[in-house]
Design a protein around this motif. Sequence first.
Motif, short mmCIF file in Angstrom:
data_model
loop_
_atom_site.label_atom_id
_atom_site.label_comp_id
_atom_site.label_asym_id
_atom_site.label_seq_id
_atom_site.Cartn_x
_atom_site.Cartn_y
_atom_site.Cartn_z
N ASN A 151 39.24 15.94 5.82
CA ASN A 151 39.98 17.01 6.49
C ASN A 151 39.58 17.18 7.96
O ASN A 151 39.88 18.22 8.55
N PHE A 152 38.92 16.18 8.51
CA PHE A 152 38.49 16.27 9.90
C PHE A 152 39.15 15.16 10.71
O PHE A 152 39.07 13.99 10.36
N TYR A 153 39.79 15.57 11.80
CA TYR A 153 40.52 14.65 12.67
C TYR A 153 39.52 14.08 13.68
O TYR A 153 39.45 14.50 14.83
N TYR A 154 38.76 13.08 13.21
CA TYR A 154 37.63 12.56 14.00
C TYR A 154 38.08 12.00 15.35
O TYR A 154 37.33 12.08 16.33
N GLU A 155 39.29 11.45 15.40
CA GLU A 155 39.78 10.88 16.65
C GLU A 155 39.90 11.92 17.76
O GLU A 155 39.93 11.57 18.93
N ILE A 171 30.80 20.50 9.26
CA ILE A 171 31.20 19.91 7.98
C ILE A 171 30.35 20.47 6.85
O ILE A 171 30.84 20.70 5.74
N GLY A 172 29.06 20.69 7.12
CA GLY A 172 28.15 21.17 6.08
C GLY A 172 27.17 20.11 5.63
O GLY A 172 26.60 20.21 4.54
N ILE A 190 43.50 6.51 0.58
CA ILE A 190 42.39 5.59 0.38
C ILE A 190 42.13 4.76 1.63
O ILE A 190 41.01 4.39 1.93
N GLN A 191 43.19 4.48 2.40
CA GLN A 191 43.00 3.79 3.68
C GLN A 191 42.18 4.67 4.63
O GLN A 191 41.28 4.19 5.31
N ARG A 192 42.50 5.95 4.66
CA ARG A 192 41.77 6.89 5.51
C ARG A 192 40.31 6.97 5.08
O ARG A 192 39.40 6.97 5.92
N TYR A 193 40.08 7.02 3.76
CA TYR A 193 38.70 7.04 3.26
C TYR A 193 37.93 5.82 3.75
O TYR A 193 36.79 5.93 4.20
N PRO A 219 44.62 22.86 7.07
CA PRO A 219 45.45 22.64 8.27
C PRO A 219 45.20 21.30 8.94
O PRO A 219 46.15 20.57 9.27
N GLU A 220 43.94 20.95 9.15
CA GLU A 220 43.63 19.69 9.83
C GLU A 220 43.93 18.50 8.93
O GLU A 220 44.46 17.48 9.38
N GLY A 221 43.60 18.64 7.64
CA GLY A 221 43.89 17.57 6.69
C GLY A 221 45.38 17.33 6.55
O GLY A 221 45.84 16.18 6.48
N TYR A 222 46.16 18.42 6.53
CA TYR A 222 47.62 18.29 6.41
C TYR A 222 48.20 17.57 7.63
O TYR A 222 49.09 16.73 7.49
N ARG A 223 47.65 17.88 8.80
CA ARG A 223 48.15 17.22 10.02
C ARG A 223 47.82 15.73 9.99
O ARG A 223 48.62 14.90 10.44
N ILE A 224 46.67 15.39 9.44
CA ILE A 224 46.32 13.98 9.31
C ILE A 224 47.30 13.26 8.39
O ILE A 224 47.77 12.15 8.68
N LEU A 225 47.66 13.90 7.27
CA LEU A 225 48.64 13.31 6.36
C LEU A 225 49.99 13.12 7.02
O LEU A 225 50.71 12.16 6.73
#
Length: 235
Positions: free
Chosen positions: A211-215, A229-230, A133-136, A70-76
Amino acid sequence: EEEEEGEEGWCYQLYPGHIPTSPLQKALLAVGSAVMALRDPYRHDMVAVLGETTGCLALPSLRDKMKHHPEGYRILQERPRIRLSTLDMTKLQGLPAGTLGREYVRFLEDNKVSPDTRMPPKFVDDEELAYVIQRYREVHDLMHTLLGMPTNMLGEVVVKWFEAVQTGLPMCVLGAVFGPVRLSTRKLQVLATELVPWAIRSGSNASCVLNFYYEQRWEQSVESLREEIGIFPPP
């Protein structure tokens, strides 16, 4: 704008700055950038080219992980960027010690680095994968912050081991394996006995870090985010 190239128009610009390349051209770029990156690991431009030209399998896998979270999809969907123009540095500096935002700014200040130094993608022939890759790249400094690693060669190698396990990007694997050749014997011993085993365990245990919306987590403590995160506490 789509700029047709070649008689058959077999390639075109997918996003601003995109440079269409054939598989052969990508292979040549990969070999050349790998040689240059091994000679000088601080050639971030060569490291970037290597990541783009060898990530044909890892990047789609990372995108799929984001799409199914869910969080990763929202970032995309929202395509956030981590740049000085998008950060409220004054606000982040005013956060309590131990929060992600404050420790991230502390990391930038202590290591004299800026999020604006991350190169935009050029050779990824898919607009969505180019963002991945920009996000990475833009969360790389956040990985340093969460892992508690500086930007010296030892710290970079440790982060690369973590990222290699996390992402499967050949560029990360190459940096993890060949980066230590420049380290002293004492640092190699610490790396082999403590840091690499910890980085591998953390990378294997952690959820996908993209998958984490750090902002939206600047006020969260680094300790609680690591736990979520683990990532195991740094040795």
